[in-house]
Design a protein around this motif. Sequence first.
Motif, mmCIF file in Angstrom:
data_model
loop_
_atom_site.group_PDB
_atom_site.id
_atom_site.type_symbol
_atom_site.label_atom_id
_atom_site.label_comp_id
_atom_site.label_asym_id
_atom_site.label_seq_id
_atom_site.Cartn_x
_atom_site.Cartn_y
_atom_site.Cartn_z
ATOM 1 N N VAL A 154 0.782 -1.247 0.139
ATOM 2 C CA VAL A 154 -0.036 0.054 -0.033
ATOM 3 C C VAL A 154 0.953 1.321 0.003
ATOM 4 O O VAL A 154 2.087 1.183 0.667
ATOM 5 C CB VAL A 154 -0.945 -0.128 1.148
ATOM 6 C CG1 VAL A 154 -2.030 -1.100 1.176
ATOM 7 C CG2 VAL A 154 -0.095 -0.016 2.538
ATOM 8 N N THR A 155 0.318 2.339 -0.522
ATOM 9 C CA THR A 155 1.375 3.550 -0.772
ATOM 10 C C THR A 155 0.317 4.630 -0.502
ATOM 11 O O THR A 155 -0.916 4.744 -1.039
ATOM 12 C CB THR A 155 1.772 3.588 -2.206
ATOM 13 O OG1 THR A 155 2.588 2.475 -2.399
ATOM 14 C CG2 THR A 155 2.695 4.901 -2.139
ATOM 15 N N ARG A 156 0.400 5.437 0.611
ATOM 16 C CA ARG A 156 -0.121 6.751 0.616
ATOM 17 C C ARG A 156 0.638 7.946 0.677
ATOM 18 O O ARG A 156 1.833 8.005 1.166
ATOM 19 C CB ARG A 156 -0.853 6.723 2.010
ATOM 20 C CG ARG A 156 -1.663 5.426 2.228
ATOM 21 C CD ARG A 156 -3.183 5.503 1.625
ATOM 22 N NE ARG A 156 -4.002 4.588 1.851
ATOM 23 C CZ ARG A 156 -3.952 3.324 1.079
ATOM 24 N NH1 ARG A 156 -3.225 3.238 0.115
ATOM 25 N NH2 ARG A 156 -5.121 2.459 1.338
ATOM 26 N N GLY A 157 0.114 9.131 0.415
ATOM 27 C CA GLY A 157 0.899 10.341 0.503
ATOM 28 C C GLY A 157 0.188 11.560 0.045
ATOM 29 O O GLY A 157 -1.179 11.467 -0.101
ATOM 30 N N GLU A 158 0.852 12.688 -0.024
ATOM 31 C CA GLU A 158 0.376 14.185 -0.211
ATOM 32 C C GLU A 158 -0.201 13.929 -1.947
ATOM 33 O O GLU A 158 0.075 13.007 -2.490
ATOM 34 C CB GLU A 158 1.442 15.129 -0.208
ATOM 35 C CG GLU A 158 1.939 15.127 1.155
ATOM 36 C CD GLU A 158 3.111 16.025 1.361
ATOM 37 O OE1 GLU A 158 3.171 16.893 2.324
ATOM 38 O OE2 GLU A 158 4.166 16.222 0.451
ATOM 39 N N LEU B 96 14.493 11.356 -3.232
ATOM 40 C CA LEU B 96 15.113 10.648 -2.249
ATOM 41 C C LEU B 96 14.055 9.367 -1.873
ATOM 42 O O LEU B 96 13.005 9.734 -1.441
ATOM 43 C CB LEU B 96 15.417 11.303 -1.126
ATOM 44 C CG LEU B 96 15.945 10.644 0.112
ATOM 45 C CD1 LEU B 96 17.374 10.030 -0.234
ATOM 46 C CD2 LEU B 96 15.996 11.926 1.271
ATOM 47 N N ARG B 97 14.751 8.301 -1.861
ATOM 48 C CA ARG B 97 14.023 7.137 -1.087
ATOM 49 C C ARG B 97 15.005 6.379 -0.063
ATOM 50 O O ARG B 97 15.975 6.192 -0.329
ATOM 51 C CB ARG B 97 13.511 6.040 -2.292
ATOM 52 C CG ARG B 97 12.851 4.981 -1.846
ATOM 53 C CD ARG B 97 12.349 3.729 -2.902
ATOM 54 N NE ARG B 97 11.700 2.749 -2.593
ATOM 55 C CZ ARG B 97 12.070 1.652 -1.933
ATOM 56 N NH1 ARG B 97 13.293 0.988 -1.856
ATOM 57 N NH2 ARG B 97 10.938 0.859 -1.616
ATOM 58 N N VAL B 98 14.061 6.126 1.199
ATOM 59 C CA VAL B 98 14.753 5.445 2.192
ATOM 60 C C VAL B 98 13.855 4.318 2.471
ATOM 61 O O VAL B 98 12.601 4.527 2.758
ATOM 62 C CB VAL B 98 14.795 6.392 3.427
ATOM 63 C CG1 VAL B 98 15.564 5.680 4.631
ATOM 64 C CG2 VAL B 98 15.952 7.555 3.048
ATOM 65 N N GLY C 161 9.897 5.471 2.419
ATOM 66 C CA GLY C 161 9.477 6.807 2.209
ATOM 67 C C GLY C 161 10.122 7.469 1.015
ATOM 68 O O GLY C 161 11.268 7.349 0.533
ATOM 69 N N VAL C 162 9.350 8.437 0.112
ATOM 70 C CA VAL C 162 9.921 8.882 -1.189
ATOM 71 C C VAL C 162 9.767 10.364 -0.847
ATOM 72 O O VAL C 162 8.331 10.785 -0.520
ATOM 73 C CB VAL C 162 9.150 8.346 -2.285
ATOM 74 C CG1 VAL C 162 9.882 9.044 -3.624
ATOM 75 C CG2 VAL C 162 9.591 6.751 -2.315
ATOM 76 N N TYR D 278 5.528 10.679 0.149
ATOM 77 C CA TYR D 278 4.682 9.559 0.180
ATOM 78 C C TYR D 278 5.319 8.206 0.759
ATOM 79 O O TYR D 278 6.406 8.219 0.629
ATOM 80 C CB TYR D 278 3.821 9.117 -1.150
ATOM 81 C CG TYR D 278 4.610 9.132 -2.183
ATOM 82 C CD1 TYR D 278 5.066 7.677 -2.699
ATOM 83 C CD2 TYR D 278 5.282 9.911 -2.981
ATOM 84 C CE1 TYR D 278 6.017 7.472 -4.000
ATOM 85 C CE2 TYR D 278 5.730 9.940 -4.552
ATOM 86 C CZ TYR D 278 6.307 8.660 -4.554
ATOM 87 O OH TYR D 278 7.148 8.431 -5.759
ATOM 88 N N PHE D 279 4.679 7.466 1.307
ATOM 89 C CA PHE D 279 5.165 6.167 2.125
ATOM 90 C C PHE D 279 4.496 4.903 1.492
ATOM 91 O O PHE D 279 3.398 4.985 0.939
ATOM 92 C CB PHE D 279 4.740 6.398 3.344
ATOM 93 C CG PHE D 279 5.667 7.517 3.943
ATOM 94 C CD1 PHE D 279 6.751 7.638 4.708
ATOM 95 C CD2 PHE D 279 4.851 8.854 4.225
ATOM 96 C CE1 PHE D 279 7.292 8.893 5.241
ATOM 97 C CE2 PHE D 279 5.303 10.001 4.598
ATOM 98 C CZ PHE D 279 6.535 9.789 5.149
#
Length: 707
Positions: free
Chosen positions: A173-177, A658-660, A675-676, A700-701
């Motif tokens: 699942v991905t959620r974000g602004e 940036l992705r961590v 997180g991106v 987004y995460f």
Amino acid sequence: MYLGPPPRSSLLLMLLCSLPALADDLFLDGQPLPQVLTATRLKQSAAAVPGSMTVIDSELIKASGARDISELLRLVPGMMVGYTTGNQASVNYHGTSASDARRMQVLIDGRSVYRAGLATVDWSDIPVAMEDIERIEVFRGPNTVSYGANALMAVVNILTRSPANSQGSRMKVTRGERGINDFYASQGVGWETGDLRLSLSGQQDDGFDSNAVGADRRDGRRLNRFSLAVSQTLNAQQSLDWQLNVKEGTNQRPYTYTPIFDGITEGSNNSDVTAKDYAGSLRWNFDFNPDHSLYIQGSAQQWDRRQIWKACDAKVSFSPQLTQLWQLNPNYAERLARNMEAYSQGSAPPGSAAEQALANQVLDQWKHQGGKDPVCGDIDQSTRESRYDLELQDTLSLSDSLRLLSGFNYRYDRADSDTYFNGTLDDTTWRLFGQLEWRASEHWLLQGGAMYEDTHLSGHSLTPRVAVNYLINPRHGLRAVYSEAVRSPDMFENNVNWSYRVTNLSSPAYGQDSGQYFVVTRGPGNLDKELMRSRELGYNGFFADLGLNVDVKLFYDEITDMISSPLRNNQYIASNANSSHFTGAESQLDWRVSNADRLRLTYAYVDASSSNPLDKAQTARNSGSAGWLREWGQGWSSAVFYYGDDALNQYRFQRVDLRVAKRIAVARTNVELAGVLQQRLDNQPTTWADNNYDHRHVLYFSAELDF
């Protein structure tokens, strides 16, 4: 030029320190070479390819954090990625028009998703999830020889993971602004003679925030996808692969209709599109022996776009006399319609006797018969496109030094649209293709190929390619390539019959509850194919001891008989009168510095000239990307990417992503939390003045479960 150069000093120092290793590596061949398939349909090492290749592997796909295939293509040197709206990407190799992307072939596992009717690729609607993609192979250059018309400037081949490599369960699942709300779930199972993968996925976001005047930009999207892939072994020599893909969703469209007649302001606030796509394919593989194989593949596809919107204009829009005037002289009719109020104070504009007689009747309707009264109704701009495709390909090794690939393809395309084609239009295409590879010696590789194609609507063509590769060793090669390619005019350009029928009128117009808008546009019907001639010099090398892959390309491409914009309903200029030239250089570097670090750099310099300025609108003279992937240990990883170009449709683009991520193993379950952050470094719109975000960053995460 704002795009800074790569860190040449440090790179040069490291290369100089490694000269002994480099010398050994140039003349020794100690390990298997990665192979690509898209260039010639033959499996080849990158050094032996008759052209330039970029491979975006699964590691890059994941590390980029990209949610769309179009965004991944920013990693390809020379690829120009822009947007017409938030849910419509416009992707071109080396450029051409900013609003159209007609000159690049796009495939999913060898099946074309280029829509021949309206000449487009719906990037956000491609029915394949990012998580199902194994790699993307991009052939950077014309390749009509292997894939037929429309492979004019490049080929993008999206290769999905085999069911055998998709065992187990996976959820994400991905959620974000910006309204980002994505999901993915898959299940893979296997049995003694086969494997299956079933996946469900969806995407949602709000698109751009505001247009050029600060109003809300209506271009969000919502889509859901279903995919089923099965591989079945029949015996030691035969196997079957089949796929089924379904996609449904909604793409918002801003309401852009402007009434021709002054004073008419009513209308709908949207013209949204409901999209449904269906695709199925079946492939039979037969391996006679290690030197001879054959496959037969059939596929069927359908693209449904339902778009109904409400428009308002003056009653005189449906005047039979105004329609006759348009058919007699479109420019005269438009001049009259645009200035109706002014001409109604006097007489018709100067013209022939027939033109003035009709114009005076229209003016009388305007003044005395309620012609200026607003009338509203529904416009159905829906389209349906279908394709049926059958292909046979035979690959034969005639000797240790000679390989021959040959085949044929039959394709049937059909487009249904009352607006664009006044009903139904279809086309059939026959193709014969061949590719010969001859290893003349240990170092010299000669390749030649040709495609003969006959299309019912636009005739036949024969396109060749010849290439000479000098292999310093199997990992390092120099190449010289000459190729020709064509693009068939699509149904919209050549055979459009464009008119708007308005139904459910708010008040009768000339005794009818529906009417035909007076503007009717027809395509010329005799357009010729666009022709591209390409010359390329290049080098590809893999330094195994350093983990370094380098590709450099010099090119000169020219397109003649070019069909250019505008192709608008009230200004339709379709001819083969234009041309473009592209000259420049490209480079890409992929360096696995260590087991923990990977660096990737691309750069393209493209000098474009065009007889029509619109054909170089989406050509950035300087563009490129830089990426650093790092494994930190204990499950932590990061990736940072820079993307930049100096001008797409006159607007600069610079962004850092940036992705961590953190991987956690719990029993037999793997969890990854990521997180991106995407940060724009410029303060300009994206491709068009109406494409703006309120904030220059988005966060987004995602959470992924694999068991």
